[in-house]
Motif scaffolding. Structure first.
Motif, PDB file in Angstrom:
ATOM      1  N   ILE A  23       4.400  -6.473   2.728  1.00  0.00           N
ATOM      2  CA  ILE A  23       5.600  -6.272   3.545  1.00  0.00           C
ATOM      3  C   ILE A  23       5.874  -4.791   3.776  1.00  0.00           C
ATOM      4  N   PHE A  24       5.536  -3.971   2.790  1.00  0.00           N
ATOM      5  CA  PHE A  24       5.781  -2.535   2.931  1.00  0.00           C
ATOM      6  C   PHE A  24       4.529  -1.762   3.308  1.00  0.00           C
ATOM      7  N   GLY A  25       3.572  -2.448   3.957  1.00  0.00           N
ATOM      8  CA  GLY A  25       2.520  -1.745   4.665  1.00  0.00           C
ATOM      9  C   GLY A  25       1.140  -1.700   4.069  1.00  0.00           C
ATOM     10  N   VAL A  26       0.854  -2.433   2.999  1.00  0.00           N
ATOM     11  CA  VAL A  26      -0.455  -2.385   2.363  1.00  0.00           C
ATOM     12  C   VAL A  26      -1.347  -3.487   2.938  1.00  0.00           C
ATOM     13  N   GLU A  27      -2.593  -3.151   3.268  1.00  0.00           N
ATOM     14  CA  GLU A  27      -3.565  -4.142   3.744  1.00  0.00           C
ATOM     15  C   GLU A  27      -3.889  -5.111   2.609  1.00  0.00           C
ATOM     16  N   ALA A  28      -4.245  -6.352   2.934  1.00  0.00           N
ATOM     17  CA  ALA A  28      -4.355  -7.414   1.938  1.00  0.00           C
ATOM     18  C   ALA A  28      -5.354  -7.094   0.819  1.00  0.00           C
ATOM     19  N   TRP A  29      -6.590  -6.682   1.197  1.00  0.00           N
ATOM     20  CA  TRP A  29      -7.569  -6.373   0.159  1.00  0.00           C
ATOM     21  C   TRP A  29      -7.094  -5.199  -0.695  1.00  0.00           C
ATOM     22  N   THR A  30      -6.558  -4.190  -0.059  1.00  0.00           N
ATOM     23  CA  THR A  30      -6.046  -3.022  -0.781  1.00  0.00           C
ATOM     24  C   THR A  30      -4.928  -3.434  -1.728  1.00  0.00           C
TER      25      THR A  30
END
Length: 484
Positions: A56-63
């Motif tokens: 929700i606060f901007g992190v890509e899923a794998w990351t």
């Protein structure tokens, strides 16, 4: 002088010990109880929300998944090192902070711990109240909040053994419920599309690490509360690994699920986290899933109420010199704590996700330096040698205040300011690092490096563990208390 109840520990199923040392005659259970308790306490919806926050606060899923894993490993290891103190000392976690901070000086981190317990109890009550309301088709938030608060108070009053039993049940129920929801998620959504939607960045990776590390470190101030009844010959390694695997595995499973849910559902999850889970399960299974949510939250909420009560008692006993508390007073402490958490839940439910993220990161700022001081002292300075009777006497070995520990604690908070990435304030170094939050790493390193040499010079360390002269005579053995 020890803090104790006026009734014997064997007087019925309700626990009567508080912040006094548990004598060997009352020790029971095995390290496996730590695994089930912490696995069940982490495999629950608030951990799912914590994982979802990364996306929700901007992190890509794998990351997000990798960052959360790193944070759970790092934070879980620190948390489990605190857990290993329980069997050795037979004490709740925060009473042992008097070794470092002084009998009265320990009140500073204790007050912050109490605020933490209230905050987590309130946020958990919000979600559990929604689940209870959904089960009964009731819209008034107060109904679910009061019902859940009542259950929390009952379990916390009964105490240690029931909390561990609840953890075992929550582990089994949680595995079944969340596996079913994972199946439904993969069946209803294109989960593969969740990955690669945003580019990788170090700043977002560090945000994910901070979220899960902060989650784990908030358990540190009360984790030994639930290992202190283990026999004193329980090895450090067995307590450490049982706690570490349980807490890291349970949290990572829940947070990974949260990442996937937030990545594929977007606004649907943001609008109503509990309702989304019910819709995902389907009409036939929704009520069962609501029960799973309530069971998981009940486990960890009882930890908050139980630990909160003992932290309040630890704080007050340092100043009022009272050596006894009746079972009735113990119950009033717990019920009062739960009532306050319910009132906060009613007031704070409107902007849950934003409030929760800021709350977790704020706690990270205040508990990292406490953890650094406690662990460095216990394992490297005192080397597991503690004068337990002196913990209850401000005129004894540890004194009223320890300026070295308190100064290092404050320093550990202050050094984080230039590196903070909070909603209300972003530090200058954070901007230079592209928004990456490394404040907790800076605090951990600086606090440990400054505290260690100063403590080595100033701490009055006993040559061996010093136990109360007659630990088992004041309160008879708890023969009626069932083993965990």
């Amino acid at each position: 002088m020890s803090i104790q109840t006026t009734a014997p520990a064997s007087a019925g199923a309700i626990e009567t010990r508080t912040i006094d040392m548990v004598p060997e005659s009352e020790r029971h259970g095995s390290p496996s109880s730590q695994f089930t308790l912490w696995f069940g306490a982490n495999l629950q919806i608030t951990a799912v929300v914590d994982g979802a926050l990364a996306v929700i606060f901007g992190v890509e899923a794998w990351t997000a998944i990798i960052g959360l894993l790193i944070g759970n490993i790092l934070g879980g290891a620190v948390m489990a090192l605190h857990s290993a103190q329980g069997p050795r000392l037979g004490l709740p976690q925060m009473i042992s902070s008097r070794v470092q901070f002084g009998v009265k000086g320990a009140a500073l981190p204790l007050v912050l711990v109490i605020i933490m317990y209230l905050g987590f109890a309130a946020t958990g009550t919000v979600l559990s109240g929604q689940a209870i309301n959904s089960m009964f088709g009731i819209e008034a938030p107060a109904f679910g909040i009061i019902a859940f608060g009542t259950m929390t108070a009952i379990v916390a009053v009964i105490g240690y053994n029931l909390i561990h039993k609840l953890g075992r049940i929550a582990s089994v129920v949680g595995i079944a419920g969340w596996l079913f929801l994972a199946y439904q998620l993969f069946h209803q959504y294109d989960v593969a599309s969740a990955f690669g939607q945003k580019p990788f960045s170090v700043a977002t990776l560090l945000l994910a690490i901070s979220l899960s590390a902060g989650w784990q470190l908030t358990f540190a101030p009360y984790v030994a509360d639930y290992s202190r009844y283990l026999p004193s010959n329980t090895t450090v390694s067995s307590t450490f690994w049982s706690t570490f695997i349980g807490t890291a595995l349970g949290a990572q499973l829940a947070m990974t699920f949260g990442v996937l849910v937030a990545a594929v559902s977007g606004a649907a999850f943001l609008k109503n986290q509990v309702g989304f889970m019910g819709d995902l399960a389907g009409p036939a299974a929704a009520v069962v899933i609501y029960l799973v949510i309530v069971m998981g939250k009940l486990t960890v909420n009882c930890l908050n109420a139980y630990g909160g009560f003992m932290s309040i008692l630890t704080t007050s006993s340092a100043f009022n010199n009272k050596s006894r508390i009746s079972p009735f007073a113990r119950m009033l402490f717990i019920v009062g704590f739960v009532v306050v958490s319910m009132l906060i839940a009613l007031a704070a439910s409107a902007d849950f996700l934003n409030n929760f993220k800021n709350f977790v990161l704020l706690l990270l700022a205040v508990f990292v330096p406490w953890s650094a001081v406690n662990l460095v002292d216990y394992y490297l300075v005192s080397k597991e040698h503690v004068d337990i009777p002196a913990l209850y006497d401000s005129n004894a070995r540890y004194g009223a205040y320890n300026a070295v520990a308190l100064g290092c604690y404050v320093l550990g908070i202050v050094v984080q300011i230039p590196f903070l990435a909070q909603k209300m304030y972003t530090g200058p170094f954070t901007k230079m690092l592209g928004g990456a939050d490394i404040s907790w790493i800076v605090s951990l390193v600086v606090t440990a490096l400054v505290y260690y040499p100063l403590a080595k010079k100033t701490m009055r360390v006993p040559g061996q563990m010093i136990y109360p002269a007659e630990p088992a005579t004041t309160l008879p053995a708890a023969a009626a208390m069932s083993a965990t």
